[in-house]
Scaffold this active site. Structure first.
Site, PDB file in Angstrom:
ATOM      1  N   THR A  27       0.945  -1.336  -0.105  1.00 12.26           N
ATOM      2  CA  THR A  27       0.059   0.108  -0.123  1.00 12.26           C
ATOM      3  C   THR A  27       0.906   1.361  -0.005  1.00 12.26           C
ATOM      4  O   THR A  27       0.440   2.259  -0.778  1.00 12.26           O
ATOM      5  CB  THR A  27      -0.856   0.036   1.313  1.00 12.26           C
ATOM      6  OG1 THR A  27      -0.206  -0.184   2.326  1.00 12.26           O
ATOM      7  CG2 THR A  27      -2.007  -1.060   0.935  1.00 12.26           C
ATOM      8  N   ARG A  35      -9.476  -5.248   1.225  1.00 13.51           N
ATOM      9  CA  ARG A  35     -10.851  -5.106   1.760  1.00 13.51           C
ATOM     10  C   ARG A  35     -11.122  -3.697   2.667  1.00 13.51           C
ATOM     11  O   ARG A  35     -12.027  -3.649   3.271  1.00 13.51           O
ATOM     12  CB  ARG A  35     -10.905  -6.297   3.036  1.00 13.51           C
ATOM     13  CG  ARG A  35     -10.933  -7.372   2.265  1.00 13.51           C
ATOM     14  CD  ARG A  35     -10.994  -8.603   3.202  1.00 13.51           C
ATOM     15  NE  ARG A  35     -11.227  -9.918   2.680  1.00 13.51           N
ATOM     16  CZ  ARG A  35     -10.473 -10.505   1.662  1.00 13.51           C
ATOM     17  NH1 ARG A  35      -9.267 -10.043   1.235  1.00 13.51           N
ATOM     18  NH2 ARG A  35     -10.892 -11.528   0.891  1.00 13.51           N
ATOM     19  N   ILE A 106       0.687 -10.123  -5.615  1.00  7.01           N
ATOM     20  CA  ILE A 106       0.943 -10.369  -7.160  1.00  7.01           C
ATOM     21  C   ILE A 106       1.588  -9.284  -7.921  1.00  7.01           C
ATOM     22  O   ILE A 106       1.878  -9.677  -9.106  1.00  7.01           O
ATOM     23  CB  ILE A 106      -0.456 -10.841  -7.939  1.00  7.01           C
ATOM     24  CG1 ILE A 106      -1.419  -9.707  -7.880  1.00  7.01           C
ATOM     25  CG2 ILE A 106      -1.176 -11.856  -7.245  1.00  7.01           C
ATOM     26  CD1 ILE A 106      -2.804  -9.742  -8.658  1.00  7.01           C
ATOM     27  N   HIS A 122       0.014 -16.607  -4.471  1.00  3.09           N
ATOM     28  CA  HIS A 122      -1.065 -16.236  -5.285  1.00  3.09           C
ATOM     29  C   HIS A 122      -0.806 -15.901  -6.743  1.00  3.09           C
ATOM     30  O   HIS A 122      -1.701 -15.208  -7.555  1.00  3.09           O
ATOM     31  CB  HIS A 122      -2.176 -14.901  -4.558  1.00  3.09           C
ATOM     32  CG  HIS A 122      -2.754 -15.182  -3.433  1.00  3.09           C
ATOM     33  ND1 HIS A 122      -2.958 -14.191  -2.617  1.00  3.09           N
ATOM     34  CD2 HIS A 122      -2.883 -16.455  -2.900  1.00  3.09           C
ATOM     35  CE1 HIS A 122      -3.572 -14.988  -1.409  1.00  3.09           C
ATOM     36  NE2 HIS A 122      -3.735 -16.172  -1.476  1.00  3.09           N
ATOM     37  N   CYS A 130      -0.340 -19.493 -22.126  1.00  6.52           N
ATOM     38  CA  CYS A 130      -1.436 -19.901 -22.903  1.00  6.52           C
ATOM     39  C   CYS A 130      -1.949 -21.065 -22.535  1.00  6.52           C
ATOM     40  O   CYS A 130      -1.470 -21.875 -22.254  1.00  6.52           O
ATOM     41  CB  CYS A 130      -0.712 -19.982 -24.395  1.00  6.52           C
ATOM     42  SG  CYS A 130      -2.178 -20.794 -25.488  1.00  6.52           S
ATOM     43  N   CYS A 133      -1.142 -23.997 -25.574  1.00  7.29           N
ATOM     44  CA  CYS A 133       0.075 -24.467 -25.795  1.00  7.29           C
ATOM     45  C   CYS A 133       1.293 -24.295 -24.754  1.00  7.29           C
ATOM     46  O   CYS A 133       2.127 -24.820 -24.661  1.00  7.29           O
ATOM     47  CB  CYS A 133       0.620 -23.659 -27.043  1.00  7.29           C
ATOM     48  SG  CYS A 133       1.062 -22.132 -26.882  1.00  7.29           S
ATOM     49  N   CYS A 151      -2.755 -16.038 -27.846  1.00  8.65           N
ATOM     50  CA  CYS A 151      -1.473 -16.601 -28.003  1.00  8.65           C
ATOM     51  C   CYS A 151      -1.596 -16.744 -29.312  1.00  8.65           C
ATOM     52  O   CYS A 151      -2.572 -16.545 -30.310  1.00  8.65           O
ATOM     53  CB  CYS A 151      -1.292 -17.852 -27.432  1.00  8.65           C
ATOM     54  SG  CYS A 151       0.308 -18.750 -27.933  1.00  8.65           S
TER      55      CYS A 151
END
Length: 241
Positions: A27, A35, A106, A122, A130, A133, A151
């Site tokens: 943050t 949240r 992430i 996460h 893809c 593949c 892709c």
């Protein structure tokens, strides 16, 4: 002794530290949490659905283009930079004290700060693949795509991010448990420790020092060696390596 001095002493005397962090670590880099009143989930409510649904596997499968619109608008912060928490953790790893960073985020900011051993519970916006593949793509492919990212083989390029209804990566989870079980000091920052299964990782800690750094209380405060109710970047900025 002040709490910062206590934290400094714990770090100075520890040779096997593991850090476990949540949304609050980022943050201070300008990335909203999920949240709180100003969080990502509040911003998603204007789209007329529950936040949990909008970032769920079911929604991704049934409303793929809408999912990517939400994802690109609300979960990617390409210009965000590491804050003092990310940078200090990287320094601690470089001198051999910090053995692993375990993160629920992430955004890839730990790696951007120079950390090498980062376990992303996460997943990461930086990795995309893809679904047909398996070819891997970087973040720019997602950002530069109109509508659904594709892709060259025609398959959908899915972010390597754990959505609601999807399980955590068992290998990453196993490594995280192993590091926590063997740690002398576990520093937990920027998480309220209410989202499972990630929050349950604290139960694997058998070491000497449990440090909790979070703006608000957590359900585990009574078990901690040290509790600091403050922003983690501001806290780490006062630590000397």
């Amino acid at each position: 002794m002040s709490k910062i001095k206590q934290l400094q002493e714990i770090i100075d005397l520890s040779e096997n530290i593991v850090f476990f962090g949540g949304a609050g670590v980022s943050t201070e880099s300008g990335i909203p949490d999920f949240r709180s009143e100003s969080g990502i989930f509040k911003s998603l409510e204007k789209y007329g659905d529950t936040p949990e649904n909008l970032v769920s596997h079911s929604y991704y499968m049934d409303h793929t283009e809408e999912f990517f619109n939400y994802y690109k608008d609300n979960l990617i912060f390409k210009d965000a930079n590491p804050n003092p928490a990310h940078l200090k953790l990287s320094e601690l790893e470089k001198i051999g004290k910090l053995k692993a960073v375990i993160t629920q985020n992430i955004d890839g900011l730990h790696q951007k700060a120079g950390s090498k051993n980062v376990l992303e519970l996460h997943g990461s916006i930086e990795r995309n693949y893809c679904q047909i593949c398996g070819k891997e793509y970087g973040l720019n492919h997602i950002l530069e795509s109109e509508g659904i990212p594709r892709c060259e083989c025609g398959g959908i390029v899915k972010p390597d991010v754990v959505l609601y209804e999807e399980p955590l990566n068992n290998a990453v989870l196993s490594f995280a448990i192993d590091y926590i079980q063997n740690a002398e000091t576990l520093i937990i920052g920027g998480t309220s420790l209410v989202v499972y299964p990630a929050a349950g990782l604290i139960n694997y800690f058998n070491g000497k020092n449990l440090v909790l750094i979070n703006k608000s209380e957590t359900p585990y405060d009574n078990l901690a060696t040290l509790v600091i109710n403050n922003a983690i970047g501001e806290t780490f900025s006062q630590i000397k390596i």
